[in-house]
Design an enzyme around this catalytic site. Structure first.
Site, PDB file in Angstrom:
ATOM      1  N   CYS A 370       0.849  -1.193   0.000  1.00 26.35           N
ATOM      2  CA  CYS A 370       0.000   0.000   0.000  1.00 26.35           C
ATOM      3  C   CYS A 370       0.880   1.237   0.000  1.00 26.35           C
ATOM      4  CB  CYS A 370      -0.918  -0.005   1.222  1.00 26.35           C
ATOM      5  SG  CYS A 370      -1.769   1.568   1.443  1.00 26.35           S
ATOM      6  N   CYS A 373      -0.069   3.488   3.546  1.00 25.15           N
ATOM      7  CA  CYS A 373       0.425   3.165   4.884  1.00 25.15           C
ATOM      8  C   CYS A 373       1.599   2.192   4.844  1.00 25.15           C
ATOM      9  CB  CYS A 373      -0.712   2.583   5.728  1.00 25.15           C
ATOM     10  SG  CYS A 373      -1.263   0.971   5.156  1.00 25.15           S
ATOM     11  N   CYS A 378      -1.149  -9.877   1.329  1.00 27.84           N
ATOM     12  CA  CYS A 378      -1.421 -10.899   0.325  1.00 27.84           C
ATOM     13  C   CYS A 378      -2.712 -10.548  -0.404  1.00 27.84           C
ATOM     14  CB  CYS A 378      -1.544 -12.262   1.012  1.00 27.84           C
ATOM     15  SG  CYS A 378      -2.354 -13.531   0.014  1.00 27.84           S
ATOM     16  N   CYS A 381      -5.719 -13.287   0.609  1.00 30.13           N
ATOM     17  CA  CYS A 381      -6.386 -13.379   1.911  1.00 30.13           C
ATOM     18  C   CYS A 381      -6.404 -12.045   2.650  1.00 30.13           C
ATOM     19  CB  CYS A 381      -5.750 -14.465   2.773  1.00 30.13           C
ATOM     20  SG  CYS A 381      -4.024 -14.141   3.176  1.00 30.13           S
ATOM     21  N   CYS A 432     -15.164 -10.306   1.090  1.00 31.65           N
ATOM     22  CA  CYS A 432     -16.017 -10.878   0.041  1.00 31.65           C
ATOM     23  C   CYS A 432     -15.110 -11.504  -1.017  1.00 31.65           C
ATOM     24  CB  CYS A 432     -16.882  -9.771  -0.575  1.00 31.65           C
ATOM     25  SG  CYS A 432     -17.538 -10.178  -2.200  1.00 31.65           S
ATOM     26  N   CYS A 435     -15.115  -9.095  -4.309  1.00 36.77           N
ATOM     27  CA  CYS A 435     -14.584  -7.736  -4.362  1.00 36.77           C
ATOM     28  C   CYS A 435     -13.706  -7.388  -3.181  1.00 36.77           C
ATOM     29  CB  CYS A 435     -15.738  -6.734  -4.460  1.00 36.77           C
ATOM     30  SG  CYS A 435     -16.662  -6.564  -2.931  1.00 36.77           S
ATOM     31  N   CYS A 445     -27.188 -17.491   9.133  1.00 35.43           N
ATOM     32  CA  CYS A 445     -26.632 -18.592   8.361  1.00 35.43           C
ATOM     33  C   CYS A 445     -25.327 -18.221   7.678  1.00 35.43           C
ATOM     34  CB  CYS A 445     -27.665 -19.070   7.352  1.00 35.43           C
ATOM     35  SG  CYS A 445     -28.066 -17.846   6.120  1.00 35.43           S
ATOM     36  N   CYS A 471     -23.173 -26.091  -0.294  1.00 32.09           N
ATOM     37  CA  CYS A 471     -22.982 -25.313   0.930  1.00 32.09           C
ATOM     38  C   CYS A 471     -24.278 -25.350   1.749  1.00 32.09           C
ATOM     39  CB  CYS A 471     -22.634 -23.869   0.609  1.00 32.09           C
ATOM     40  SG  CYS A 471     -21.035 -23.686  -0.200  1.00 32.09           S
TER      41      CYS A 471
HETATM   42 ZN   LIG Z   1      -3.002 -15.223   1.498  1.00 32.74          ZN
HETATM   43 ZN   LIG Z   2     -19.555 -23.644   1.581  1.00 34.18          ZN
HETATM   44 ZN   LIG Z   3      -2.848   1.236   3.429  1.00 33.21          ZN
HETATM   45 ZN   LIG Z   4     -18.438  -8.054  -2.826  1.00 32.98          ZN
END
Ligand SMILES: [Zn+2]
Ligand SMILES: [Zn+2]
Ligand SMILES: [Zn+2]
Ligand SMILES: [Zn+2]
Ligand SMILES: [Zn+2]
Ligand SMILES: [Zn+2]
Ligand SMILES: [Zn+2]
Ligand SMILES: [Zn+2]
Lengths: 478, 199
Positions: A370, A373, A378, A381, A432, A435, A445, A471
């Site tokens: 970034c 900052c 990664c 994740c 998400c 995005c 749920c 799922c």
């Molecule tokens: Zn990762």
């Molecule tokens: Zn699932």
């Molecule tokens: Zn940043």
């Molecule tokens: Zn999203």
């Protein structure tokens, strides 16, 4: 004459300083707001070597009649009146004494509903302004007193005062930008005012110039603009942005949110139902939707909202309405709008709390730095950068749900039973999968719907991939 | 900043109290705290449904952003319904999610939930097990739902056979609710329920 004027000052209680713009120069005069147009003509005529009868006084698109009193004209300190010489023409009509000022003619009610259907019914001939006042379709407006109360109010965002202010409608020639311009008909609705080339008029500035050049091409059109009525005009370029969805609550409609009836200005949503919200509620609405990132990046209008009742085609077109937010929230609005733009262009946001900077990075590279900052993370994740596969998401005391950002992880190692019966479900967030907007799960749920407007991706909290029937069968509730 | 949520709930609360549905004992709401952030709702099971005669208690949490976002509602009373989780009481109803509109009120929410009890939408289920039963064996579903209404919502007693089967499992040392869930999930097949519980 000047002598007379200054000696008179002792008895004038309120002095209004205005500018008189003639074809050659600009005069500055101090007047009593109780003066009428005839008196102005008497003052100005000798200064420019003409007879009072040879003068026309033009203000806000109207030639003002002799008996109009200045204080009825919505004329602020240091406003400009245009004075031009009458052409040696036969008067258009026998009773052509000029007109009432625009602010007197416009009627709030014809501006109140945005619905075009109601406005189209009123057609007015040039100069035939007296009819408009009585042309209102609402039955309850009959007495003179009510008409007075119903004087039009426009609301604007004033860049000088930095806030919501009452505004004044002004007119000029759309070609030469001169204020010495008279309209052929009055605007009947907001479309006439906000859109280009709706109302024709006569440019009195340099008639030959504007008419000759435009001849055989198009008539001279009026251009409407707004000024702030709460600070002294800083000149002709001192304009304000019309916040046309803010209106007086004439019909006394209940606020959609708090259910009160506001007697001040209200926000009218551009929907078929003319839903109304008091300004405090509107601000709250904006703030909560901002926090949830529920504003919509509209291709034409920008980062905006629609009617909270889910009405069709109700997006707010003029995004200056969001200037109603306080500075801090308006900054946030701007930041989020930029971020949304970054996301839509395929970028991502820095996951560091308090940073959230938009980053457009090479999609092949997992390692993102970034620029704001300096956090290195990664791409998959959103945790601190690591080599190899992404590990389980660090989460205080609840690491037992083996979650991974890798989509290969199958749904089947889910943990039915135990987790579902657990009474306290810890609130936490995961990005998400589509995005990367951090999303919170508040019990309920595992079927997640991304809260970001424009994404709405359906995903599985456990698998962190798209929500599937597997799922649903395997770990719907945990 | 004025608290719109509280002000609005206060007004709505009055609206519900005065409504004709309350007069007919069909819906009810009570305050849980003084800040109008949590309420207790109650709906009567609609007539001619397996929920008839039962009273269903709801937890209603009002978010700070109300009415721009829906209230968070879940069933406290355990219920057997395709759109309501038999485990958590979570509800699958569009107006409590993305179809929420700011003009909706507590009253509309309670009435919509009552309507949901009268007309389930098994294609948009919250509880997959219940939904499957509803689609594959409607009579079995009605029996089970009626049984749950009797056990948890004060509805009339219906099928002593079900009670006997539960008692059998309880005698084997299974907790009553767990026994009921297992039997309900296996269409009241005692053998299969037992197998599942002891596997
Ligand atoms: Zn990762
Ligand atoms: Zn699932
Ligand atoms: Zn940043
Ligand atoms: Zn999203
Ligand atoms: Zn200003
Ligand atoms: Zn011109
Ligand atoms: Zn309000
Ligand atoms: Zn609307």
């Amino acid at each position: 004459m000047l002598q007379l004027l200054s000696s008179k000052k002792h008895i004038i209680e309120n002095i209004l300083r205005i500018y008189i713009k003639t074809s050659g120069n600009t005069l500055c005069i101090d007047i009593d707001p109780k003066y009428d147009i005839r008196q102005i003509k008497n003052i100005v005529a000798p200064k420019i070597g003409l007879e009072p009868d040879e003068l026309k006084v033009i203000f806000a698109g109207k030639e003002l009649a002799d008996n109009i009193v200045i204080e009825d004209c919505d004329l602020g300190e240091q406003s400009i009146l245009h004075v031009v010489k009458v052409k040696e023409k036969v008067p258009k009509k026998i009773n052509d004494y000029g007109m009432k000022p625009l602010c007197e003619i416009l009627d709030d009610s014809m501006f109140s509903p945005i619905s075009e259907s109601r406005n189209n019914s009123i057609s007015v001939e040039a100069n035939d302004v007296a009819h408009i006042l009585n042309n209102d379709t609402d039955a309850n407006i009959t007495s003179n007193q009510q008409v007075l109360v119903k004087k039009i109010h426009f609301y604007v965002y004033c860049p000088t005062c930095k806030g919501l202010k009452q505004g004044k409608l002004r007119v000029r020639c759309n070609f030469c930008k001169s204020g010495a311009f008279t309209v052929h008909s009055d605007p009947q609705n907001w479309t006439h005012v906000l859109e280009n080339k709706q109302i024709t008029g006569t440019c009195e500035n340099d008639t030959q110039f504007c008419e000759d050049i435009l001849q055989n091409r198009e008539p001279t059109f009026a251009e409407f603009y707004f000024k702030c009525s709460e600070h002294i005009s800083l000149g002709e370029n001192d304009q304000a942005v019309p916040l046309y969805l803010i209106r007086p609550n004439l019909k006394q409609i209940q606020c959609l949110a708090c259910l009160d009836i506001s007697y001040d200005a209200v926000f009218v949503f551009p929907c078929q139902n003319d839903h109304v919200m008091c300004l405090d509620c509107f601000k709250q609405y904006c703030m909560s939707k901002l926090t949830e990132r529920q504003f919509w990046q509209h291709p034409e209008y920008g980062y905006t909202l629609a009617c909270p009742n889910g009405c069709a085609d109700s997006f707010i077109k003029e995004i200056h309405h969001f200037r109603l937010l306080d500075d801090q929230n308006y900054d946030r609005y701007h930041r989020f709008a930029t971020e949304e733009f970054v996301l839509q262009s395929g970028g991502l946001l820095c996951p560091q709390p308090g940073c959230g900077m938009g980053i457009l990075a090479d999609t092949d590279c997992k390692r993102i730095t970034c620029q704001g900052c300096k956090y290195v993370f990664c791409r998959l994740c959103l945790q601190g950068y690591h080599i190899g596969e992404c590990g389980p998401i660090e989460n205080d005391d609840l690491n037992n749900q083996s979650t991974s950002c890798e989509s290969e992880l199958s749904c089947n190692n889910g943990n039915n039973g135990e987790i579902a019966s657990r009474t306290t479900i810890k609130i936490m967030t995961k990005p998400c999968p589509s995005c990367k907007t951090p999303t919170e799960r508040d019990g309920g749920c595992m079927h997640m719907i991304c809260t970001r407007a424009g994404c709405k991706f359906h995903w599985c909290w456990v698998c962190q991939t798209e929500w599937t029937t597997e799922c649903m069968g395997d770990h719907w509730f945990g | 900043m004025a608290n719109i949520a509280a002000q609005r709930i206060k007004r709505e609360f009055k609206e519900v109290i005065r409504s004709e549905e309350v007069a007919k004992c069909a819906i009810k709401v009570e305050l849980v705290d003084n800040n109008y952030t949590e309420l207790k709702g109650e709906i009567a099971g609609p007539p001619d449904t397996p929920y008839e005669g039962g009273n269903f208690v709801l937890e209603i949490k009002v978010p700070e952003t109300y009415p721009f976002n829906p209230p968070k509602v879940r069933f406290i009373t355990k219920i057997w319904h395709p759109n309501i989780s038999s485990v958590t009481g979570a509800i699958c109803l569009d107006i409590l999610k993305d179809q929420w509109a700011a003009a909706m009120t507590l009253r509309t929410v309670l009435l919509s939930l009552q309507a949901l009890l009268a007309a389930a939408e098994p294609d948009d289920p919250q509880d997959a097990v219940v939904a499957r039963q509803y689609k594959e064996n409607l009579e079995m579903f009605k029996l089970t739902a009626r049984h749950w209404t009797n056990a948890y919502a004060g509805g009339p007693s219906v099928n002593p056979e079900c009670d006997d089967k539960i008692k059998r499992l309880v005698d084997m040392g299974i907790e009553e609710h767990q026994a009921r869930v297992a039997l309900s999930s296996y269409n009241w097949d005692l053998e299969r329920a037992t197998e599942q519980l002891f596997s």
